[in-house]
Design an enzyme around this catalytic site. Structure first.
Site, PDB file in Angstrom:
ATOM      1  N   HIS A   1       0.831  -1.206   0.000  1.00  2.00           N
ATOM      2  CA  HIS A   1       0.000   0.000   0.000  1.00  2.00           C
ATOM      3  C   HIS A   1       0.866   1.256   0.000  1.00  2.00           C
ATOM      4  O   HIS A   1       0.672   2.171  -0.811  1.00  2.00           O
ATOM      5  CB  HIS A   1      -0.924  -0.003   1.216  1.00  2.00           C
ATOM      6  CG  HIS A   1      -1.775   1.227   1.335  1.00  2.00           C
ATOM      7  ND1 HIS A   1      -1.375   2.337   2.054  1.00  2.00           N
ATOM      8  CD2 HIS A   1      -2.989   1.530   0.812  1.00  2.00           C
ATOM      9  CE1 HIS A   1      -2.317   3.263   1.967  1.00  2.00           C
ATOM     10  NE2 HIS A   1      -3.313   2.799   1.237  1.00  2.00           N
TER      11      HIS A   1
ATOM     12  N   ARG B   1     -11.903   0.380 -12.447  1.00  4.97           N
ATOM     13  CA  ARG B   1     -12.010  -0.924 -11.795  1.00  4.97           C
ATOM     14  C   ARG B   1     -13.053  -0.850 -10.693  1.00  4.97           C
ATOM     15  O   ARG B   1     -12.964   0.000  -9.803  1.00  4.97           O
ATOM     16  CB  ARG B   1     -10.654  -1.340 -11.208  1.00  4.97           C
ATOM     17  CG  ARG B   1     -10.677  -2.733 -10.565  1.00  4.97           C
ATOM     18  CD  ARG B   1      -9.324  -3.112  -9.994  1.00  4.97           C
ATOM     19  NE  ARG B   1      -9.008  -2.362  -8.783  1.00  4.97           N
ATOM     20  CZ  ARG B   1      -7.836  -2.422  -8.149  1.00  4.97           C
ATOM     21  NH1 ARG B   1      -6.865  -3.168  -8.626  1.00  4.97           N
ATOM     22  NH2 ARG B   1      -7.626  -1.717  -7.052  1.00  4.97           N
TER      23      ARG B   1
ATOM     24  N   GLU C   1      -5.578 -11.322 -13.428  1.00  5.48           N
ATOM     25  CA  GLU C   1      -4.621 -11.343 -12.313  1.00  5.48           C
ATOM     26  C   GLU C   1      -4.513 -12.712 -11.660  1.00  5.48           C
ATOM     27  O   GLU C   1      -3.858 -12.867 -10.627  1.00  5.48           O
ATOM     28  CB  GLU C   1      -5.002 -10.277 -11.276  1.00  5.48           C
ATOM     29  CG  GLU C   1      -6.462 -10.269 -10.903  1.00  5.48           C
ATOM     30  CD  GLU C   1      -6.907  -8.975 -10.221  1.00  5.48           C
ATOM     31  OE1 GLU C   1      -6.137  -8.429  -9.423  1.00  5.48           O
ATOM     32  OE2 GLU C   1      -8.044  -8.535 -10.493  1.00  5.48           O
TER      33      GLU C   1
ATOM     34  N   CYS D   1      -1.639  -2.841 -16.165  1.00  3.77           N
ATOM     35  CA  CYS D   1      -1.855  -1.719 -15.257  1.00  3.77           C
ATOM     36  C   CYS D   1      -1.166  -1.927 -13.916  1.00  3.77           C
ATOM     37  O   CYS D   1      -1.334  -1.130 -13.000  1.00  3.77           O
ATOM     38  CB  CYS D   1      -3.341  -1.459 -15.043  1.00  3.77           C
ATOM     39  SG  CYS D   1      -4.216  -2.845 -14.281  1.00  3.77           S
TER      40      CYS D   1
END
Length: 576
Positions: free
Chosen positions: A156, A318, A446, A532
């Site tokens: 993060h 998204r 993914e 991305c």
């Protein structure tokens, strides 16, 4: 000795023309006679390399394409971020991962609220945490730099810092942080809150005290070279952005759209997260609808601003991806503080947090699994997208190219369900508004299964965006947030040449991307393909994207120039 000087000037100009590069020349003059001792291509800084390449192309010594090929994309970080004076003395007290480039000096703080308070007073601060969470966003905005003891290159802290253009050192495992005592210790030294440290996000170094900085300087040469690069490249370059600041920064650096809007980031502000928590605490769909209506207003407003800034360029949105527990406080102290501030029931908050807790949340109830379990959440988001697009169109502005992306899809049946949901809500909104706006529906690849069965997904997906952070994680079975603890040893022993979360694993993850591209195109020849993940700003990974013919890469706004140059070099290298 004017005659010798004229002779010297003629010789060095001849050498420069011959070698077609700036020369470092050694010479001597004895008894009025010139002797040339040695010549070699001269070393140079990034700024000097840019100037030399542009001026040589202007003088006709090299072509514009050769000028582009001579600049290392990674060196552009020196032009885009503050850097440390190479001659300055450094007292290194700890090291970690070079998570976000640039350098920063400031007072140590351990709390995001304190970072914000001191930042508003004009103080420069470095936020030091074990790891950051979405609730730290306000402190990260206020800080000049960020340090975390845990987390990898796609944690993060790392991802958010790169998006903000903040220097960040993550995964500094040697730090022992004591939040209550407001200290951290490393290498036998203890640093108190308020002490000044400097961090180098390009090297992953943490230093005691202030270190002299060199300010970034954008010149006309930069714009000239980037113009030549844009003429040479085939790959489009987008940016990952969800705030107006991110979007404007991306446009300023030449992004051709947004490749990833992480919609969950739009809800983490203190004045917004209450509605999300109300939605999570609701017992049934009827109870979720009122807070979802509040979230709809927020989402629509944000998307209108993003669409306006991007002026008709593609924007990939998204839908909600993280597990719901990320929106809730976890400790009793945090729960009680949130309950007091919002009026929500503390007991219910705590119980719901326990109910949603998962052993492995990255592989749990997240991504499209949320949209299938609670379709009203994704219905709200699709409505927000289409209503925002209609408002832009009715205002006479360039119609946005909205690309609605469903995350973590692994089965064709999931994609079919989500496509039907999206189309149903979009048609309903357009009928209500009396407005037709273009949109497309796709998925983020993914998971290995999604890559292998991409042909089945392509029946209902008009684009694939490869989320290479998670695809790397799920292919290797390595947690991207915990890998910093052992990847260093793997690289030291030659098992990994590079951190696979920084530079794409071509043999494994790359093979899955290649398979997905081939199988997707076999079913839908015009399927749009891009990446991305953070690999979208890595030159070696971009070279692979060019090789297999992807349509675009997307990266953090501040990495957009690096991606543009790398894409140009990848295209030019294949011409030769």
């Amino acid at each position: 000795m004017p005659e010798v000087f004229i002779q010297f000037r003629d010789v060095v100009e001849r050498l420069e023309r011959h070698y077609r590069d700036m020369q470092d020349i050694e010479f001597t003059v004895e008894q009025g006679r010139l002797y040339m001792l040695q010549t070699r291509s001269g070393k140079r800084t990034a700024k000097a390399a840019l100037k030399i390449a542009v001026e040589m192309a202007a003088d006709g010594l090299i072509t514009q394409d050769e000028a582009v090929m001579r600049i290392e994309p990674a060196s552009l970080d020196q032009l885009l971020h503050r850097t440390l004076d190479p001659n300055a003395e450094r007292h290194i007290i700890a090291t970690g991962l070079p998570a976000s480039p640039g350098a920063a000096t400031g007072k140590v703080v351990f709390d995001s609220g304190e970072a914000e308070r001191l930042g508003q007073m004009g103080e420069a601060v470095i936020l030091v945490r074990d790891e950051t969470s979405p609730e730290d966003i306000h402190g990260m905005h206020a800080a000049k730099g960020i340090v975390t003891a845990r987390g990898g290159m796609t944690s993060h802290a790392a991802v958010v810092a790169r998006g903000m253009g903040r220097a960040c050192v993550s995964g500094a495992g040697e730090l022992q942080i004591d939040v209550k005592a407001r200290t951290f210790s490393a290498r036998g030294r203890t640093i108190q809150a308020g002490e000044v440290i400097t961090i180098d996000g390009s090297k992953g170094e943490i230093m005691l005290g202030a270190v002299n900085m060199i300010e970034p300087e954008m010149t006309g040469d930069f714009a000239t070279l980037m113009g030549w690069a844009d003429k040479a490249r085939r790959l489009k370059v987008r940016a990952n952005a969800e705030t107006p600041l991110d979007a404007r920064t991306a446009r300023q650096f030449g992004a051709e759209g947004i490749g990833l809007v992480r919609t969950e980031h739009m809800f983490f502000d203190a004045d917004r997260i209450v509605a999300v928590r109300e939605m999570i605490l609701a017992d049934d769909e009827a109870g979720r609808r009122p807070p979802l209506a509040k979230m709809l207003e927020m989402q629509r407003s944000d998307l209108i601003e993003l669409f306006t800034i991007m002026e008709g360029l593609p924007v990939t949105i998204r839908l909600l991806d993280p597990p719901l527990h990320e929106f809730l406080p976890h400790t009793r102290e945090d729960v009680e503080a949130v309950a007091k501030a919002t009026g929500l029931d503390a007991g219910k908050l705590m119980q719901r947090s326990r109910d949603l807790a998962e052993t492995n949340p990255m592989l749990g109830h997240r991504g499209c699994r949320l949209g299938i379990s609670y379709p009203e959440i994704y219905e709200m988001q699709v409505r927000a997208i289409i209503e925002a697009a209609c408002e832009i169109a009715k205002a006479g502005k360039p119609a946005p190219q909205a690309e609605i992306m469903h995350p973590l899809v692994s089965k064709a049946e999931e994609m079919k369900f989500l496509r039907a949901l999206t189309d149903r809500v979009a048609r309903q909104v357009m009928a209500e508004k009396g407005c037709e706006v273009p949109y497309s529906v796709g998925t983020m690849i993914e998971l290995p299964r999604a890559a292998l069965l991409a042909g089945e997904l392509a029946d209902n997906a008009e684009f694939f965006s490869f989320g290479t952070n998670d695809l790397t994680q799920t292919t290797f079975g390595i947690s991207r947030d915990d890998s910093a603890r052992f990847l260093g040893a793997y690289m030291d022993k030659g098992i990994f040449e590079k951190d696979p979360f920084v530079s794409l694993d071509i043999d494994g993850v790359g093979a899955l991307i290649r398979i997905a591209a081939e199988r997707g195109r076999a079913v839908r020849p015009d399927v749009k393909l891009g990446i991305c993940g953070e690999h979208g700003g890595d030159p070696a990974s971009i070279d692979f994207c060019e090789e297999i013919g992807l349509d675009y890469v997307s990266c953090s706004p501040y990495r957009t120039p690096i991606a543009r140059l790398a894409a140009a070099k990848a295209a030019l290298s294949r011409k030769t």
